[in-house]
Design an enzyme around this catalytic site. Sequence first.
Site, PDB file in Angstrom:
ATOM      1  N   ASP A 194     169.575  58.775   0.653  1.00  0.00           N
ATOM      2  CA  ASP A 194     169.540  58.647   2.095  1.00  0.00           C
ATOM      3  C   ASP A 194     170.847  57.990   2.530  1.00  0.00           C
ATOM      4  O   ASP A 194     171.657  57.606   1.702  1.00  0.00           O
ATOM      5  CB  ASP A 194     168.342  57.803   2.520  1.00  0.00           C
ATOM      6  CG  ASP A 194     168.427  56.403   1.942  1.00  0.00           C
ATOM      7  OD1 ASP A 194     167.813  55.488   2.494  1.00  0.00           O
ATOM      8  OD2 ASP A 194     169.117  56.223   0.913  1.00  0.00           O
ATOM      9  N   ASP A 228     159.514  62.628   0.764  1.00  0.00           N
ATOM     10  CA  ASP A 228     159.746  61.474  -0.101  1.00  0.00           C
ATOM     11  C   ASP A 228     158.921  60.328   0.463  1.00  0.00           C
ATOM     12  O   ASP A 228     158.678  60.279   1.662  1.00  0.00           O
ATOM     13  CB  ASP A 228     161.219  61.070  -0.111  1.00  0.00           C
ATOM     14  CG  ASP A 228     161.587  60.236   1.097  1.00  0.00           C
ATOM     15  OD1 ASP A 228     161.813  60.814   2.176  1.00  0.00           O
ATOM     16  OD2 ASP A 228     161.611  58.994   0.984  1.00  0.00           O
ATOM     17  N   CYS A 234     141.621  64.536 -14.212  1.00  0.00           N
ATOM     18  CA  CYS A 234     143.063  64.454 -13.965  1.00  0.00           C
ATOM     19  C   CYS A 234     143.817  64.710 -15.259  1.00  0.00           C
ATOM     20  O   CYS A 234     143.384  64.295 -16.341  1.00  0.00           O
ATOM     21  CB  CYS A 234     143.395  63.058 -13.425  1.00  0.00           C
ATOM     22  SG  CYS A 234     145.161  62.733 -13.267  1.00  0.00           S
ATOM     23  N   CYS A 245     146.951  63.738 -15.907  1.00  0.00           N
ATOM     24  CA  CYS A 245     148.125  62.888 -16.061  1.00  0.00           C
ATOM     25  C   CYS A 245     148.084  62.207 -17.425  1.00  0.00           C
ATOM     26  O   CYS A 245     147.048  62.199 -18.082  1.00  0.00           O
ATOM     27  CB  CYS A 245     148.189  61.844 -14.942  1.00  0.00           C
ATOM     28  SG  CYS A 245     147.189  60.378 -15.234  1.00  0.00           S
ATOM     29  N   CYS A 252     145.135  59.602 -17.800  1.00  0.00           N
ATOM     30  CA  CYS A 252     143.744  60.064 -17.693  1.00  0.00           C
ATOM     31  C   CYS A 252     143.367  61.059 -18.777  1.00  0.00           C
ATOM     32  O   CYS A 252     142.187  61.225 -19.084  1.00  0.00           O
ATOM     33  CB  CYS A 252     143.507  60.699 -16.316  1.00  0.00           C
ATOM     34  SG  CYS A 252     143.571  59.503 -14.969  1.00  0.00           S
ATOM     35  N   HIS A 271     150.092  57.690 -13.096  1.00  0.00           N
ATOM     36  CA  HIS A 271     149.009  58.471 -12.490  1.00  0.00           C
ATOM     37  C   HIS A 271     149.345  58.891 -11.064  1.00  0.00           C
ATOM     38  O   HIS A 271     149.184  60.056 -10.693  1.00  0.00           O
ATOM     39  CB  HIS A 271     147.708  57.671 -12.505  1.00  0.00           C
ATOM     40  CG  HIS A 271     146.611  58.318 -11.717  1.00  0.00           C
ATOM     41  ND1 HIS A 271     145.797  59.303 -12.241  1.00  0.00           N
ATOM     42  CD2 HIS A 271     146.229  58.171 -10.419  1.00  0.00           C
ATOM     43  CE1 HIS A 271     144.958  59.725 -11.307  1.00  0.00           C
ATOM     44  NE2 HIS A 271     145.199  59.057 -10.182  1.00  0.00           N
TER      45      HIS A 271
END
Lengths: 494, 423
Positions: free
Chosen positions: B103, B287, B325, B327, B330, B362
Amino acid sequence: MASAPPPSVVPLPAFRILHTQAHTVARLGLFSPSAVSRGKPSVSVIPTPNFILPTSRGTIPHITPDNARKHVDVSAVFVSLEDFVDKNALKSPVAQSNRTIRDYISLLPPLSDPDHQIPIFLSPRRSCPVPTSQPNSDNTISIVTNDGFRQLPISDYFTLISQLKDEDTVILAPVDLPLLISAKPPANKPWKHIGGNRVRKMVTRNELWSVSTLKKLAGQNPVIVPLLPGISVAEQAPYLDSILNVEESTRVNGGHARRGIDGINVQELSSPFIPESYEPVENGYDQQQQTTSSRTVDFGHLPSGFNDILRLNLAYQSGPHDVIAAIERGHDLVCGDWITATTDAGVAFTFGIAGNSVSTIGEKSDIGISLWETELYAADLTALSEECECYTCKNHHRAYVAHLLAAKEMLAWTLLQIHNIHTVNRFMSAIRDAIKQDKFIEIAAEFRSKYFPHMQGVTPGGGPRVRGYQVKLAGSVTGKKLNESPFQNFSNDD
Amino acid sequence: MQAVFPQVTKSALTYEVIAQCSTSKARASNMTLPHGLVETPMFMPVATQASLKGLTPEQLEELGCKICLNNTYHLGLKPGKDVLDAIGGAHKLQSWSRNILTDSGGFQMVSLLKLATITEEGVRFLSPHDGTPMLLTPEHSIELQNSIGSDIIMQLDDVVHTLTTGPRVEEAMRRSIRWLDRCIAANKNPDRQNLFAIIQGGLDLDLRRTCCIEMSKRDTPGIAIGGLSGGEAKEQFCEVHVLIIPDNSSVNYCTDLLPRNKPIYVMGVGYAEDMLVSVALGVDIFDCVYPTRTARFGNAITAKGVLNLRNKCFATDYGPVEQGCTCPICTPKANGGMGITRSLIHHLAAKETSGAHMLTLHNVHYQLNLMREARQAIIRDEFPAFVKNFFCTLHGGDKKKFPKWAVEALRTVNIDLLAMAEE
């Protein structure tokens, strides 16, 4: 959850000496916890001399399980139950989980060897415990939990252990130590004198606790009992006698009576150290009497019953010099709290020994560098230490770690921890090789001539945000805030 | 008289729409940047100081992240422009071989510093280190971003709070256009750093219209819609996205006015609902610090809502953080994952850094995966059903709980959340 193996399995002692060298008590060994229940060695062994990684609330500080199994060579971990219980041990989440401690904390085998279950050393208290202000009783041990000081019933400890252990778990007997008021003994009295009554109580209470632990568990898991610190060998003779003579009475089988004790643990009497300012700590108690202490006990001078069992040193080492000294006195395993303390101070180890050190002939060097020296390392794209092949050194550089520390980013400590553990692993491995080749005495002397024991030209910096257990509890109520405010209000007003 | 303004002649980005939702304005695209392909819709996690809060670049790569955000303001302070030049840029600093977006530093100026005054020159502020007066100009911001070497750089814009009214809004919008021109002129590396314009104009649709038209003429590689995420109420957010009268919607308006062959980025938006609605309105990239920040407070983002795992009820919950999940934390141990339980996170949250890292893994996975699934739904032309499903799961099937702003916003692009929920 392991239970007593069938009588047909002949138990093996967990520890085996592989090699001894003349003129030194240091020895090469192999510790296989599951040999006790299986009757044969397994792949989950700890070659000794080595170190145990302490965990905090079940995790290796700063390292998640995925990073641990990929990038950290963990020989063994130390898990303390005071990290898991609060008011009521048997109702704690870990107790109700119906899982082993290994499963609960997600301690995973290394990616390279999925059958290798990393040995877990289980104990009521942490390896460098915060001193409590409450005394033990015959049935309870004083611990420090999330909820403050608690008394953990010894029977609860045994109940929990039986739920949480598996065959690769090593059990430490609870140790009764006298209450201490100050962390450091007064200067004029290097050893705070323990009164006669307390000595007697310490001997009988530890006998009670250690013998119970041995009787309950020695048939299934290796048990480690303490050598009582702060009193002479003579004073604790009745205790030593008892523990050396406990047999696995359930397993006497055609002459295979096995002595129950698998290891002995030596620790400090005075409060094990949590360095107040993350700086390496000066050790040096003058030994006036022949009292046992982790810094002086020399297994060459103790009863021979301690020869062929594992010798664990749980005292706080301040660095590799202390570790070498411990090995020279006959210890097989030391604890690794000093590694986390070094990481937290923003220091990366750069020492090596024997074959794997960078030789700078003549000059003595520091054992590490402080990445807090931002200007020095700001654009330094070299690895944390030369020739290191850890994940951090292969993928990152000093400039990044220095930047992360200055920016107080958590990744700084993750990268440093991976590197520091790796460095110590290489160190230990080189020591084992040297003992095997009868070269230990030489490399120890060479190491001492090459490195200062404490960082000289280096200023370790502040650590990560202090939380929970890292705060020294007993007697140290200062007005000072432990965590600096990361952001200040910036005002234009005058 | 036509004003003469610089045009962007080179672009280091290719953008191709590969699927268009036949109902709404959602699209799935491929955006190729100097450090690799980015498939949109896409969420960018924020690695403020060149680090994603405890995750190694390897862990971030393994989550499938192709682009992350670094903050110019923070990197300008630490390690600073000189060090960045010496090292060769932020990619080399953090050993990240994929894309980075920076940015301009303007937002941090205005939000972090107690006293920052905006003049035509730039933003005047006092250095947080030693109080010396400093000035962030469009040229200086671009210079810093050139040193950082990010793949997408943002113009310095004159940001006003969305709810501001009065002449200040127009002043800010016009100044942003002038600053865009200065930024384009200052960009030393148009062949490898893509400068995005930022549409301003508050809630005034006429101002937004003017800004869209003017900035589009500059032909920047991509466009962002700014001034929308300063914490304003959702209704206003969507007013800019959509007004009650469908024809006068704002982001909707903007996306209608902007070229369709360029990536559209809405800054600072990261709640799942907000992102999905914005995707329906034609937005490509987002974002937000939210998923990583909330992880450190012990909050897990799940399809059924945010769980505060520090709550006592999770102490004895031995299930995964989110059932099903995929991820790293998990995924069960038997499938190669870590098999972390809610009980363990409860045990570690706010006490051990590794607990924060685990939840960060996660939450970032959740966000990235949501966008991946949205993309797949668009490609299969099943996006409306995907959105409906999402809101149903989030609100336990109770359509009375669906937020009004979302229902109305989606209606303007022909997705009727309520009607479909009745099926």
